[in-house]
Design an enzyme around this catalytic site. Structure first.
Site, PDB file in Angstrom:
ATOM      1  N   ILE A 191       1.902  -3.207  -6.490  1.00 40.02           N
ATOM      2  CA  ILE A 191       1.796  -1.898  -5.848  1.00 40.02           C
ATOM      3  C   ILE A 191       0.333  -1.475  -5.819  1.00 40.02           C
ATOM      4  O   ILE A 191      -0.346  -1.465  -6.844  1.00 40.02           O
ATOM      5  CB  ILE A 191       2.618  -0.836  -6.612  1.00 40.02           C
ATOM      6  CG1 ILE A 191       4.116  -1.150  -6.548  1.00 40.02           C
ATOM      7  CG2 ILE A 191       2.319   0.571  -6.080  1.00 40.02           C
ATOM      8  CD1 ILE A 191       4.744  -0.987  -5.182  1.00 40.02           C
ATOM      9  N   LYS A 192      -0.129  -1.124  -4.621  1.00 37.83           N
ATOM     10  CA  LYS A 192      -1.454  -0.516  -4.485  1.00 37.83           C
ATOM     11  C   LYS A 192      -1.264   0.985  -4.341  1.00 37.83           C
ATOM     12  O   LYS A 192      -0.540   1.455  -3.468  1.00 37.83           O
ATOM     13  CB  LYS A 192      -2.199  -1.057  -3.268  1.00 37.83           C
ATOM     14  CG  LYS A 192      -3.540  -0.363  -3.031  1.00 37.83           C
ATOM     15  CD  LYS A 192      -4.149  -0.716  -1.688  1.00 37.83           C
ATOM     16  CE  LYS A 192      -5.450   0.040  -1.475  1.00 37.83           C
ATOM     17  NZ  LYS A 192      -6.020  -0.131  -0.120  1.00 37.83           N
ATOM     18  N   GLN A 193      -1.938   1.752  -5.202  1.00 33.82           N
ATOM     19  CA  GLN A 193      -1.775   3.200  -5.194  1.00 33.82           C
ATOM     20  C   GLN A 193      -3.111   3.884  -5.449  1.00 33.82           C
ATOM     21  O   GLN A 193      -3.966   3.343  -6.154  1.00 33.82           O
ATOM     22  CB  GLN A 193      -0.762   3.621  -6.269  1.00 33.82           C
ATOM     23  CG  GLN A 193      -0.423   5.092  -6.309  1.00 33.82           C
ATOM     24  CD  GLN A 193       0.125   5.607  -4.993  1.00 33.82           C
ATOM     25  OE1 GLN A 193      -0.654   6.090  -4.148  1.00 33.82           O
ATOM     26  NE2 GLN A 193       1.439   5.484  -4.790  1.00 33.82           N
TER      27      GLN A 193
ATOM     28  N   TRP B 141       0.901  -1.161   0.000  1.00 34.16           N
ATOM     29  CA  TRP B 141       0.000   0.000   0.000  1.00 34.16           C
ATOM     30  C   TRP B 141       0.940   1.211   0.000  1.00 34.16           C
ATOM     31  O   TRP B 141       1.487   1.605   1.015  1.00 34.16           O
ATOM     32  CB  TRP B 141      -0.855  -0.001   1.253  1.00 34.16           C
ATOM     33  CG  TRP B 141      -2.111  -0.805   1.280  1.00 34.16           C
ATOM     34  CD1 TRP B 141      -3.358  -0.325   1.521  1.00 34.16           C
ATOM     35  CD2 TRP B 141      -2.281  -2.233   1.121  1.00 34.16           C
ATOM     36  NE1 TRP B 141      -4.291  -1.350   1.515  1.00 34.16           N
ATOM     37  CE2 TRP B 141      -3.653  -2.532   1.260  1.00 34.16           C
ATOM     38  CE3 TRP B 141      -1.399  -3.286   0.841  1.00 34.16           C
ATOM     39  CZ2 TRP B 141      -4.158  -3.828   1.153  1.00 34.16           C
ATOM     40  CZ3 TRP B 141      -1.891  -4.573   0.730  1.00 34.16           C
ATOM     41  CH2 TRP B 141      -3.257  -4.825   0.885  1.00 34.16           C
TER      42      TRP B 141
END
Length: 352
Positions: free
Chosen positions: A238-240, A201
C-alpha cells in the site's frame, strides 16, 4: 550516511521522533519487515509462486536488498501533473531512460512509471531492475479539469514488457471510487494470475473532506480505512500519504467511528498516526510505503528523513519518493534517494 548526519537532519525533531514509545498499538502485534518477510507472510497466502518470485525480486534488489524494506522511485507525474510542469526543473527526464537510470544508480528496489516509459526501454532494462507499471492515471487535458483515474493499458501488456508488478490508484471517497474499486480489483486479480505483484496508490479525494481549513484527506482515520479497503482487494503493498491529522470521520460527521480510535489506537504523535495506517494494512502483512510529497526546495532532505524515520518506527516498509529526487540535478537525486535508504539501514533506528 552516518547516524550523526541523520540526527543533524532531524534537528529539533530528533528526540520526539527517535525516543518516542508507542503506547497505542503494540509493536508486538505487527508483522514487521525482515529478511524472511515473504516466507513468513506471503508464503502463507493465496499468492502463486510467480507472485512470490516477483515480490522477492523487488525485496532483494538495490541497497535495501534482504532487509525487508523497500525504496521505490515513482515517476508518473508526466501524466498526473503534466510532463512540462513536472520535468521543467530537469528536462532530461522527458527521456524515460534517465528515469530508469536514476532508480538504478540511486539503489532503488524498483522503478514505477508509465506503460510508455517502460515499454520504450523494456528490452534494455527489464532484467536489470524490477519494473512496476502504473496502469491507471488521472489526465489533465480535459477542461474543465476533472479528477478521475482511468486505465491506460492492459495487465497483459504490463506482463509482456517484463513487469514484476503493477501499480494503480484509487481515489477513495470520490464520486468515481466505486467504479475504480471494481476496475482495480479485477486488474489485480488478473495481475496475480499472471504472477505479478500489486501495489495500490491508496489515496482519498473529496473536497468535502476539507473543513475549517483542515484537509482530512490526510487524516489517520480516513487514510487508514482507505488502506483497509486496499488490502481487501489484495494489494500486496500500500502506498499512502503520511497522516497529518486525525478525526476526519468525526469532524465531517460521516462513516462510522469509535472514541477508542482516537484515544487508544492513535494519538496526535506522527508515529502513532502512521502505526494506525500500518494496522489497517492487516497489521503489516501488506507493507505500507509512505510517499514523499511535492518538492519544496531546500527543506526536502530534512523533511524526507523525518518521513522515513516515522514510517520505519511505525512499522512501515519504506518510502516511495519521486519529485524530490528527479526535480534536482541527477547526482543530487541519486544522493537524495540513498540518504532515505540510509535511514532504513541504520540499526540505531528501531520500532517504537
Amino acid at each position: 550516511m552516518s547516524y550523526q548526519k541523520i540526527l543533524d537532519l532531524l534537528g529539533d525533531s530528533a528526540e520526539t521522533l527517535l525516543l518516542h514509545e508507542c503506547k497505542t498499538i503494540s509493536k508486538d502485534l505487527l508483522h514487521t519487515p525482515s529478511p524472511d518477510f515473504i516466507d513468513k507472510v506471503f508464503a502463507q497466502s493465496n499468492r502463486n509462486p510467480q507472485v512470490l518470485r516477483n515480490l522477492a525480486s523487488i525485496f532483494n534488489h538495490g541497497r535495501l536488498a534482504g532487509t525487508g524494506y523497500i525504496s521505490i522511485l515513482p515517476i508518473d507525474q508526466g501524466i498526473e501533473h503534466t510532463a512540462g510542469a513536472s520535468f521543467a526543473p530537469n528536462p532530461m527526464y522527458f527521456d524515460p531512460e534517465n528515469i530508469i537510470r536514476l532508480a538504478m544508480e540511486g539503489g532503488c528496489n524498483a522503478v514505477a512509471t508509465t506503460f510508455g516509459n517502460l515499454a520504450m526501454m523494456s528490452r534494455k532494462y527489464a532484467h536489470k531492475i524490477p519494473f512496476i507499471v502504473k496502469i491507471n492515471h488521472n489526465e489533465l487535458l480535459t477542461y474543465p479539469t476533472k479528477y478521475d483515474q482511468i486505465m491506460f493499458g492492459s495487465v497483459e501488456d504490463a506482463w509482456n514488457l517484463g513487469a514484476a508488478a503493477v501499480g494503480a490508484t484509487i481515489y477513495f471517497g470520490s464520486e468515481e471510487s466505486s467504479r475504480q474499486i471494481v476496475e482495480v480489483a479485477e486488474a489485480f486479480e488478473r495481475a496475480h494470475d499472471l504472477g505479478m505483484a500489486c501495489i495500490l496508490w491508496c489515496y482519498t479525494r473529496n473536497n468535502a473532506f476539507k473543513k475549517d481549513g483542515v484537509n482530512y484527506e490526510v487524516s489517520a482515520d480516513i487514510t487508514g480505512q482507505a488502506n483497509h479497503l486496499g488490502v481487501t482487494i489484495q494489494a500486496d503493498i500500500i502506498k499512502q500519504k503520511m497522516p497529518e491529522n486525525n478525526g476526519g470521520f468525526t469532524a465531517i460527521n460521516f462513516s462510522k467511528s469509535r472514541p477508542e480510535m482516537y484515544t487508544e489506537l492513535a494519538s496526535d504523535h506522527p508515529i502513532d498516526m502512521c502505526r494506525y495506517q500500518v494496522a489497517n494494512c492487516y497489521m503489516g502483512r501488506a507493507g505500507l510505503i509512505n510517499s514523499g510529497g511535492e518538492s519544496k526546495g531546500s527543506s526536502d532532505l530534512a523533511e524526507s528523513v523525518k518521513t522515513a524515520v516515522v514510517n520505519k518506527r511505525a512499522g512501515g516498509t519504506g518510502l516511495i519518493l519521486g519529485r524530490r529526487a528527479f526535480q534536482r540535478p541527477f547526482a543530487e537525486g541519486v544522493s537524495f534517494l540513498q540518504t532515505m535508504q540510509d535511514v532504513y539501514l541504520a540499526k540505531e533506528i528501531n520500532l517504537a
